[in-house]
Scaffold this active site. Structure first.
Site, PDB file in Angstrom:
ATOM      1  N   LYS A 116       0.821  -1.214   0.000  1.00 37.21           N
ATOM      2  CA  LYS A 116       0.000   0.000   0.000  1.00 37.21           C
ATOM      3  C   LYS A 116       0.860   1.272   0.000  1.00 37.21           C
ATOM      4  CE  LYS A 116      -4.205  -1.962   0.727  1.00 37.21           C
ATOM      5  NZ  LYS A 116      -4.404  -2.802  -0.392  1.00 37.21           N
ATOM      6  N   GLU A 200      -7.022  12.360   8.961  1.00 36.45           N
ATOM      7  CA  GLU A 200      -7.133  11.902   7.580  1.00 36.45           C
ATOM      8  C   GLU A 200      -8.359  12.564   7.000  1.00 36.45           C
ATOM      9  OE1 GLU A 200      -6.344   7.518   6.714  1.00 36.45           O
ATOM     10  OE2 GLU A 200      -8.446   7.726   6.155  1.00 36.45           O
ATOM     11  N   HIS A 235     -17.542  -4.995   3.171  1.00 38.24           N
ATOM     12  CA  HIS A 235     -16.456  -4.731   2.231  1.00 38.24           C
ATOM     13  C   HIS A 235     -16.443  -5.695   1.062  1.00 38.24           C
ATOM     14  CE1 HIS A 235     -15.016  -1.757   4.940  1.00 38.24           C
ATOM     15  NE2 HIS A 235     -15.016  -2.632   5.927  1.00 38.24           N
ATOM     16  N   ARG A 292      -5.374  -8.208 -11.405  1.00 42.12           N
ATOM     17  CA  ARG A 292      -5.944  -9.478 -11.881  1.00 42.12           C
ATOM     18  C   ARG A 292      -7.241  -9.189 -12.616  1.00 42.12           C
ATOM     19  NH1 ARG A 292     -10.209  -9.109  -8.125  1.00 42.12           N
ATOM     20  NH2 ARG A 292      -9.445  -8.462  -6.096  1.00 42.12           N
TER      21      ARG A 292
END
Lengths: 499, 538
Positions: A116, A200, A235, A292
């Site tokens: 990440k 954030e 999710h 992918r």
């Protein structure tokens, strides 16, 4: 071009890849575990190799065995599908080292994008917008206020040592900030023994919008437009569509350009997906690159008319992209619903079992990618996806109507599926209005229960049918054959009884 | 016909516990069967290979048509007897398809004690011949045997059901015009020499096959003459000089090819006709039987739940459903063949016995095969029932079972105790085939009852002698050994070892086994149905 490829996956995706391979005149090798001896992908392939026990580590995650299977069968390339080893750079690297071809991006690109922090750094360098946030934690309220001003409200106040939502606060404006910081810090101190805070950018009910990318080895990169995958539970995407009801022509152009830039920055090759979060103001932020084929790729295929697996294989074989961005068009609207063996009434717990009846929907604009058949035992060992119901129609309203028909027409008995849940979502007012976001299900369907009001009528209908139905008193003349003609010795096949 | 509505809850704890228990029993059974087929000494394997012989399994694989069923008979005969190594009593036997035709195959296994014949081996061969005679099945024998196992010769040789009977049967089978084909693939010594000699077709493998009344050791002992087996009774001797053998074969594979050629030349036989319809699967998965059969033999369960998982479409037309409810009677189809089914739902009373008598008689008159699903503790006893003539009514049922001429099939799905075994077509009542489930128990009575009877008799004796009854601690000491021995001698493995049945079958496979067996039974014509009395309403 390859003459034989191995598909290192199972279920619907393995079957889907093999279909394209067959169309391209390429022989296919399936791999399978003990639990999948009779699985559809094994029956579909030209050859099949048993990997081992049912646990993934002994089978679909076992790199040594898969590589050996490819060598034993003479396959020149390996398609990983999605899940299992699809995004494992060690697997991709090993395949290349063994002199085989991995149908996917190069291992180092995959490794970079899988990390990440590295991915964020790469994207920031190429001006791809990333979610703004502080790079280090801070305890001083004044400096935090400055940082918040830079990020722009609303901001998320997080405990640096945190987790599980402890010490987390959403702050909508500057005058709430001081209190929020104080409370978060004391909460964090109590919970973790450390009161440091970082900030954030908070995205209020963002949408998940992703762009399909195709890139060849020669630096040509095209995008195949977006997919909107905002309807998620825990999710996990459950309904995807394209085009996104939220994108304007201008926004689409900007996001596509960022996606192509992201792919180029990473040195991407083969099919990939650049995921963004899109907030209510039209600002979008890079989330990650999926290296992918995506589960939801069929909706892109339906609207662009392109076969993504075909292009994956061609790119892997070293061929250049046969078209430019200007030659990519799309038409109409496509929706996909994922059909899992799971119980929507019991927190979507997997519900494995035997498929007693399966009659997929048919008719105009319907595609059902699945890996099951009547009598198949869905194993407990793997992701419980049974298939994907995909519809195409000329516009979003027609596509919703078509999806409702397709869901209603499909019959799948023996395991629990979320079909009723999906029907209720697609029929709901906010979905129809296109007002979807990643917290859509929590907001509208948290307390969802299936409608049982018609169950009694259905039971009554069954009884009436049973009472009124024709009961043949005698076997018809045609049914009477001689014993010799229908001896089970001729019908039962190889059967070792008492053995 | 009516569809049986199952009342089983496959989600219940009871079902799951039963299922797990039966799963274990079936796994144990599979392990035993595998052991019986594969447990051979390295020495024997090596010797077989050195001689250039195929193993029995390879011989069977090459003989039988590919992709056809194989119904093995008594694979666990002699289990636990002798030294525990005489698997299947030294032979592989069963029914299969050769050139599209149902045949019986009987093969010695030379890797078990050199193929020598033990007492249970004789019993198994006689059972195989009975199956051939009752069902008009051609017999293929793959002979490879060192002759009688001499240390046990007294148990093999002289009695009515001993070794000599095999050759007597061969003559009778020949007279019945049932083909017998023999491949000589090893030794056929002494009495064994008559197996090929009494057959219609004899194939002889050169180098390994030998036929003689006295083998080289006996010749040496008797006359001092030194001869080799090949010189004394090899293929060249018997195909060229003596005329004992008909076809000369280079090796096992060649011999099997000749047997298959001969089979293809045999005239076709018409099968008996019974009512049939297009076959269909049961509505309920047969494997669910695993969860239905209770873990304890004494827990009752509804035999209709079993019928629902055996019968085509789970359809069943029940006969006299409200009368004599402890015996379920009715009609169904299995693999397309109509059958009359009798299944126990409790002990037999006078009314259930009369119902059985009438039902058996009806099936016999109509030419419908009978299927008995045995789960029976016996006939009802007690003062009141004796006065009402339970013995007289039980007699009618036993009589009807004995004299019925249609093919009969018995599966022991639970208990098989006392005269219930007789009325429900036990082995003594000549069912064409009899199988047990792994959970089945068989005996004159249950262990508990036997123990109580013996203790009660002992107490009566003590009372007559003016002594007090047995003290409690002594009773316990007497009781347990009786129960233990009943359990040991009553379990399915003991039964199958003794050839009281044709094998132990996985309950989930019962339907297929029955379908194949019914087809086999139609090889013999049905007896004339229009003789004697009509059916009496009981």
């Amino acid at each position: 071009m390859f003459s034989k490829i191995l598909v290192a996956n199972r279920g619907e995706i393995a079957v889907r890849v093999m279909r394209t391979a067959r169309e391209m005149g390429i022989a296919t090798v399936a791999v399978y575990s003990e639990a999948d001896r009779e699985a559809l992908h094994v029956l579909t392939a030209d050859e099949a190799v048993l990997l081992g026990e049912s646990d993934p580590a002994s089978s679909y995650l076992n790199i040594d065995k898969i590589v050996q299977a490819a060598k034993d069968t003479g396959a020149q390339a390996i398609h990983p599908g999605y899940g299992f080893l699809a995004e494992n750079p060690v697997f991709a690297k090993r395949i290349t080292e063994e002199g085989l071809v991995f149908i996917g991006p190069p291992a180092d690109v995959m490794a970079n994008l899988g990390d990440k922090t590295t991915a964020r750094t790469i994207m920031a360098r190429s001006d791809v917008p990333i979610i703004p946030g502080m790079t280090a934690s801070e305890a001083d309220p004044d400096r935090l206020a400055v940082a918040a001003g830079t990020l722009g409200y609303p901001v998320l106040v997080k405990a640096a040592a945190g987790g599980g939502g402890k010490g987390m606060r959403i702050v909508w404006s500057e005058d709430e900030l001081a209190d929020a910081i104080a409370m978060a810090a004391s909460e964090a101190l109590a919970a973790f023994g450390d009161g440091s805070i970082y900030l954030e950018k908070y995205l209020d009910r963002p949408r998940h919008v992703e762009f399909q990318i195709l890139a060849d080895r020669y630096g040509n990169v095209v995008h195949l437009f977006e997919r909107e995958c905002s309807v998620q539970r825990r999710h996990q995407k459950i309904i995807e569509e394209t085009p996104s009801p939220a994108l304007t022509v201008d926004l689409r152009q900007r996001m596509a350009a960022a996606a192509v830039a992201a792919a180029k920055a990473a040195g991407y090759v083969n099919a990939g997906t650049v995921e963004f979060l899109l907030d209510r103001t039209g600002a979008f932020y890079f989330l990650e690159v999926n290296t992918r084929l995506q589960v939801e790729h069929p909706i892109t295929e339906m609207t662009t008319g392109l076969d993504l697996v075909k292009h994956q294989i061609e790119i892997a074989a070293g061929e250049p992209l046969p078209f430019t961005q200007e030659q990519v068009f799309r038409r109409g609207h496509a929706i996909e619903c994922r059909i899992y063996a799971e119980d929507p009434e019991a927190n979507f717990m997997p519900s494995p079992g035997k498929i007693l009846l399966f009659r997929p929907a048919e008719g105009p604009g319907i595609r059902y990618d699945h890996g099951i058949y009547r009598g198949f035992d869905v194993p407990v060992n793997y992701d419980p996806i049974l298939g994907k119901l995909i519809v195409w129609a000329e516009d979003r309203t027609s596509a919703c109507a078509r999806m409702i028909r397709a869901l209603q027409e499909s019959v799948l008995l023996g395991v629990k599926t979320p079909v009723e849940f999906l029907l209720d979502i697609i029929s709901s007012e906010p979905f129809r209005a296109g007002d979807i976001h990643t917290r859509f299900i929590e907001e509208h369907f948290a307390q969802w229960k299936p409608d049982t009001s018609t169950d009694d009528v259905a039971a009554l209908g069954f009884v009436l049918n049973d009472l009124a139905g024709v009961r043949p008193a005698l076997a018809s003349q045609a049914d009477i054959g001689t014993a010799e003609q229908q001896s089970p010795w001729q019908r039962l096949g190889a059967l070792d009884l008492l053995g | 016909m009516e569809v049986i509505e199952s009342r089983i809850d496959t989600g219940s704890d009871e079902y799951k516990a039963n299922f797990a228990a039966m799963e274990q029993m079936v796994a144990d059974l599979k392990a035993e069967l595998k052991k019986a087929r594969e447990d051979r000494s390295e020495k024997a394997r090596k010797r077989n290979a050195e001689l250039g012989k195929l193993t029995v399994q390879e011989r069977l694989d090459k003989l039988l048509d590919r992709n056809t069923p194989w119904l093995e008979i008594a694979p666990l005969a002699a289990k636990g007897m002798y030294d525990g190594k005489v698997h299947g009593a030294g032979t592989r036997a069963g029914i299969g398809i050769v050139q599209g035709r149902e045949v019986f195959v009987h093969a010695n296994d030379p890797m078990i004690k050199g193929g020598t014949v033990y007492p249970m081996g004789v019993k198994k061969t006689l059972r195989c011949q009975t199956i051939c005679m009752e069902n008009n099945l051609p017999m293929i024998m793959l002979v490879d045997s060192g002759g009688a196992y001499l240390p046990l010769q007294s148990e093999i040789f002289p009695d009515v059901d001993d070794g000599g009977r095999i050759f007597y049967n061969q003559a009778i089978i020949s007279k019945m015009n049932i083909p017998q084909l023999t491949a000589v693939m090893g030794l056929c010594t002494a009495g064994g020499a008559y197996i090929p000699a009494m057959s219609d077709h004899v194939v002889h493998v050169t180098g390994t096959g030998a036929i003689f009344l006295g083998g080289p050791p006996l010749v040496r002992a008797a006359t001092g003459e030194e001869v080799t087996a090949e010189d004394l009774g090899g293929a060249r001797v018997h195909c060229q000089e003596s005329g004992v053998s008909d076809y000369f074969a280079e090796d096992d594979e060649h011999a099997i090819q000749i047997i298959r050629d001969v089979m293809s030349l045999l005239p076709r036989q018409e099968k008996a006709t019974i009512p049939t319809r297009a076959p269909s699967e049961p509505l309920y998965d047969p494997q669910e039987i695993w969860g239905i059969v209770p873990r304890s033999i004494s827990t009752p369960y509804d035999v209709r739940e079993v019928i629902a998982r055996i019968a085509d479409g789970s359809e069943f037309l029940e006969f006299k459903a409200m009368y004599g409810p402890t015996l379920v009677c009715g009609w169904a189809y299995i693999h397309g063949y109509q059958v009359g089914i009798l299944g126990n739902n409790g002990v037999l009373f006078s009314d259930s016995s009369l119902k059985a008598t009438q039902f058996i008689s009806l099936c016999d008159r109509q030419g419908i095969p009978l299927l008995f699903l045995q789960n029976i503790n016996g006939y009802i006893i007690g003062r009141e029932y004796e006065r009402r003539g339970i013995t007289k009514d039980g007699h009618k049922m036993v009589h009807a079972v004995s004299t019925a001429t249609v093919p009969k099939f018995t599966v022991i799905i639970g208990a098989s105790f006392g005269a219930g075994n007789y009325g429900m077509c036990g082995r003594g009542y000549s069912p064409r085939f009899l199988w047990m489930w792994p959970n089945a128990q068989i005996g004159v009575m249950g262990g508990e009852q036997a123990a109580s009877v013996l203790i009660s008799v002992k107490n009566d004796q003590l009372a007559r002698e003016g002594q007090p009854p047995l003290p409690a601690e002594l009773v316990a000491g007497i009781r347990q050994p009786i129960i233990d021995s009943a359990l040991k001698e009553g379990n399915a493995y003991y039964s199958t070892a003794n050839l009281w049945d044709d094998g132990i079958v996985d309950p989930a496979r019962t339907r297929d086994v029955l379908g194949l067996a019914i087809s086999v039974s139609l090889g013999a014509p049905l007896a004339g149905r229009n003789q004697g009395h009509g059916t009496f309403r009981m």
